[in-house]
Design a protein around this motif. Sequence first.
Motif, PDB file in Angstrom:
ATOM      1  N   ILE A 237       0.781  -1.037  -0.123  1.00  0.00           N
ATOM      2  CA  ILE A 237       0.104  -0.008  -0.002  1.00  0.00           C
ATOM      3  C   ILE A 237       0.949   1.198   0.041  1.00  0.00           C
ATOM      4  N   LEU A 238       1.971   1.219   0.692  1.00  0.00           N
ATOM      5  CA  LEU A 238       2.710   2.487   0.873  1.00  0.00           C
ATOM      6  C   LEU A 238       3.570   2.535  -0.525  1.00  0.00           C
ATOM      7  N   SER A 239       3.981   1.419  -1.139  1.00  0.00           N
ATOM      8  CA  SER A 239       4.707   1.634  -2.313  1.00  0.00           C
ATOM      9  C   SER A 239       3.854   2.265  -3.356  1.00  0.00           C
ATOM     10  N   LYS A 240       2.408   1.698  -3.204  1.00  0.00           N
ATOM     11  CA  LYS A 240       1.573   2.341  -4.225  1.00  0.00           C
ATOM     12  C   LYS A 240       1.383   3.855  -4.201  1.00  0.00           C
ATOM     13  N   HIS A 241       1.483   4.081  -3.049  1.00  0.00           N
ATOM     14  CA  HIS A 241       0.981   5.950  -2.905  1.00  0.00           C
ATOM     15  C   HIS A 241       2.169   6.857  -2.585  1.00  0.00           C
ATOM     16  N   THR A 242       3.466   5.990  -2.487  1.00  0.00           N
ATOM     17  CA  THR A 242       4.551   7.123  -2.265  1.00  0.00           C
ATOM     18  C   THR A 242       5.380   6.987  -3.404  1.00  0.00           C
ATOM     19  N   GLY A 243       5.538   5.788  -4.152  1.00  0.00           N
ATOM     20  CA  GLY A 243       6.411   5.577  -5.494  1.00  0.00           C
ATOM     21  C   GLY A 243       7.445   5.094  -5.057  1.00  0.00           C
ATOM     22  N   HIS A 244       7.710   4.690  -3.720  1.00  0.00           N
ATOM     23  CA  HIS A 244       9.122   3.882  -3.457  1.00  0.00           C
ATOM     24  C   HIS A 244       8.840   2.661  -3.543  1.00  0.00           C
ATOM     25  N   THR A 245       9.965   1.629  -3.536  1.00  0.00           N
ATOM     26  CA  THR A 245       9.971   0.266  -3.782  1.00  0.00           C
ATOM     27  C   THR A 245       9.601  -0.239  -2.643  1.00  0.00           C
ATOM     28  N   VAL A 246       9.165  -1.619  -2.685  1.00  0.00           N
ATOM     29  CA  VAL A 246       8.991  -2.177  -1.167  1.00  0.00           C
ATOM     30  C   VAL A 246      10.318  -2.576  -0.651  1.00  0.00           C
ATOM     31  N   GLU A 247      11.435  -2.916  -1.462  1.00  0.00           N
ATOM     32  CA  GLU A 247      12.715  -3.010  -0.534  1.00  0.00           C
ATOM     33  C   GLU A 247      13.091  -1.684   0.418  1.00  0.00           C
ATOM     34  N   LYS A 248      12.806  -0.520  -0.335  1.00  0.00           N
ATOM     35  CA  LYS A 248      13.470   0.446   0.265  1.00  0.00           C
ATOM     36  C   LYS A 248      12.680   0.889   1.439  1.00  0.00           C
ATOM     37  N   LEU A 249      11.307   0.734   1.350  1.00  0.00           N
ATOM     38  CA  LEU A 249      10.396   0.631   2.521  1.00  0.00           C
ATOM     39  C   LEU A 249      10.631   0.027   3.717  1.00  0.00           C
ATOM     40  N   ASN A 250      10.664  -1.558   3.306  1.00  0.00           N
ATOM     41  CA  ASN A 250      11.179  -2.418   4.402  1.00  0.00           C
ATOM     42  C   ASN A 250      12.560  -1.990   5.110  1.00  0.00           C
ATOM     43  N   SER A 251      13.242  -1.390   4.304  1.00  0.00           N
ATOM     44  CA  SER A 251      14.809  -1.074   4.851  1.00  0.00           C
ATOM     45  C   SER A 251      14.431   0.044   5.792  1.00  0.00           C
ATOM     46  N   ASP A 252      13.808   1.048   5.292  1.00  0.00           N
ATOM     47  CA  ASP A 252      13.490   2.328   6.178  1.00  0.00           C
ATOM     48  C   ASP A 252      12.709   2.069   7.309  1.00  0.00           C
ATOM     49  N   MET A 253      11.756   1.161   7.288  1.00  0.00           N
ATOM     50  CA  MET A 253      10.920   0.670   8.519  1.00  0.00           C
ATOM     51  C   MET A 253      11.685  -0.439   9.302  1.00  0.00           C
ATOM     52  N   GLN A 254      12.901  -0.550   9.446  1.00  0.00           N
ATOM     53  CA  GLN A 254      13.408  -1.544  10.255  1.00  0.00           C
ATOM     54  C   GLN A 254      13.350  -0.794  11.747  1.00  0.00           C
ATOM     55  N   ARG A 255      13.502   0.286  11.703  1.00  0.00           N
ATOM     56  CA  ARG A 255      13.330   1.201  13.074  1.00  0.00           C
ATOM     57  C   ARG A 255      12.299   2.162  12.713  1.00  0.00           C
ATOM     58  N   PRO A 256      11.647   2.839  13.677  1.00  0.00           N
ATOM     59  CA  PRO A 256      10.636   3.891  13.376  1.00  0.00           C
ATOM     60  C   PRO A 256      11.383   4.968  12.750  1.00  0.00           C
ATOM     61  N   LEU A 257      10.625   5.398  11.495  1.00  0.00           N
ATOM     62  CA  LEU A 257      10.800   6.324  10.687  1.00  0.00           C
ATOM     63  C   LEU A 257      10.022   7.557  10.897  1.00  0.00           C
ATOM     64  N   TYR A 258      10.582   8.585  11.876  1.00  0.00           N
ATOM     65  CA  TYR A 258       9.816   9.944  12.094  1.00  0.00           C
ATOM     66  C   TYR A 258      10.139  10.941  10.842  1.00  0.00           C
ATOM     67  N   MET A 259       9.009  11.516  10.487  1.00  0.00           N
ATOM     68  CA  MET A 259       8.974  12.481   9.533  1.00  0.00           C
ATOM     69  C   MET A 259       8.257  13.834  10.095  1.00  0.00           C
ATOM     70  N   GLN A 260       9.045  15.004   9.987  1.00  0.00           N
ATOM     71  CA  GLN A 260       8.356  16.091  10.045  1.00  0.00           C
ATOM     72  C   GLN A 260       7.808  16.395   8.696  1.00  0.00           C
ATOM     73  N   PRO A 261       7.121  17.468   8.697  1.00  0.00           N
ATOM     74  CA  PRO A 261       6.112  17.932   7.406  1.00  0.00           C
ATOM     75  C   PRO A 261       7.251  17.940   6.225  1.00  0.00           C
TER      76      PRO A 261
END
Length: 301
Positions: A237-261
Motif C-alpha cells: 500500500i505504501l509503495s503504491k501511494h509513495t512511489g518507493h519500492t517495497v525493498e526501500k520501504l522495508n529497509s527504512d521501516m526496520q526502525r521507527p521512521l519519524y518525519m516532519q512535514p
Amino acid sequence: MLTKVGTRCKGGAREVAKARGSPRVHLGRRVPGASARVSRVVTRSALEAEKLWVPPGLTLPNLRSETSMNSGAPAAASGGYDEHRAKTPPPDLPSILLDARIIWLGMPIVSAVSELIIAQLLYLQYKEPGKDIYMYINSTGTCRADGSVVGFETEATAIYDTMNYVSSDIATINVGVAIGNSCMILAAGQKGKRAMLPNATAMLHQPRIPATGSRQAIEIAIRNREVQAQKNDMLGILSKHTGHTVEKLNSDMQRPLYMQPADALEYGIVDSVVESKRVENLIGDIKAAKQWDTEAGLVTK
C-alpha cells in the motif's frame, strides 16, 4: 373607673373594654370587616402587578391565588423563558462535522473506531456520491503512544479498502500525529489532496503484535506467517501511494521512521504543508449559524 394593678376587675376584659370606649372584641372570633380589608389589599396589589411591564412569554404569578396557598390547591405553572428554547435537541459536534463531509480520526484504531469511520464513509457515499470527503487524522494507529498494541492491523486495512471502495475522493489532513497504520491511511488519500499542518508528525514502523503467551510452536509459526503477510500488505500500500519500492520501504521501516512535514512531503506521504489559515480545497462548506438555528427549531425574530 380605677382598677388596681394585679387585681381582677368585675366583668373582666369586657368591663375594661367598655370603660375605654373601644369596640367589643371577643377572643377567637373574626373581627367584622377584616376579611374585606384583606381582600381590598390583595386586589390593589394585583392591579398594580398588572401594570408592570414583563418580557414577552413571561407570566407573573397570580397574586389572587396566592392567598389560597394554604388550601392545598396546586399553583398554576407559567411558560417562562423555556418557550423560546429549541424545540429539538441541538446537533452534536460529530453530526455537524459529518454534515460538512468531515471525518475525524482522533483515537487509536480499534474495532469501535474503524466501525464508525467505515459507516461514515458509506453514509457520505450514499448521500452525495462523488463529492469530496475530508478526513482529519490525529492517531497513533493500532498502538498506543507507548507502543502497546490495542487493535488489529486489519482494522486499518478495512478503512483503507473502504476509502478505495467509495467513488468520492478522500482528502487526508494530518493535524497531530499519524503513526503506523494512521500514516498509511494519510498516504492513501487522493493524490494532490494529502496535507499536513506545520507542526504535525508522521511515523512509519513495522506491524506489531501483542504478546503470544504460552502457545505451541506451530501456533507461533502460523501467527508469524500472518504477521508477515500483513506487513507485505502494508508495504504494498505504501509503495503504491509513495512511489518507493517495497525493498526501500522495508529497509527504512526496520526502525521507527519519524518525519516532519518537510520530510513527509519529500518522502511522498503528503502533497502539501498547510501554512496559512485559509485551507483551500481542503475544508468543505459548513452551514451558517442562522441555518442551524432554523433547522433546530429556534425561534428567531
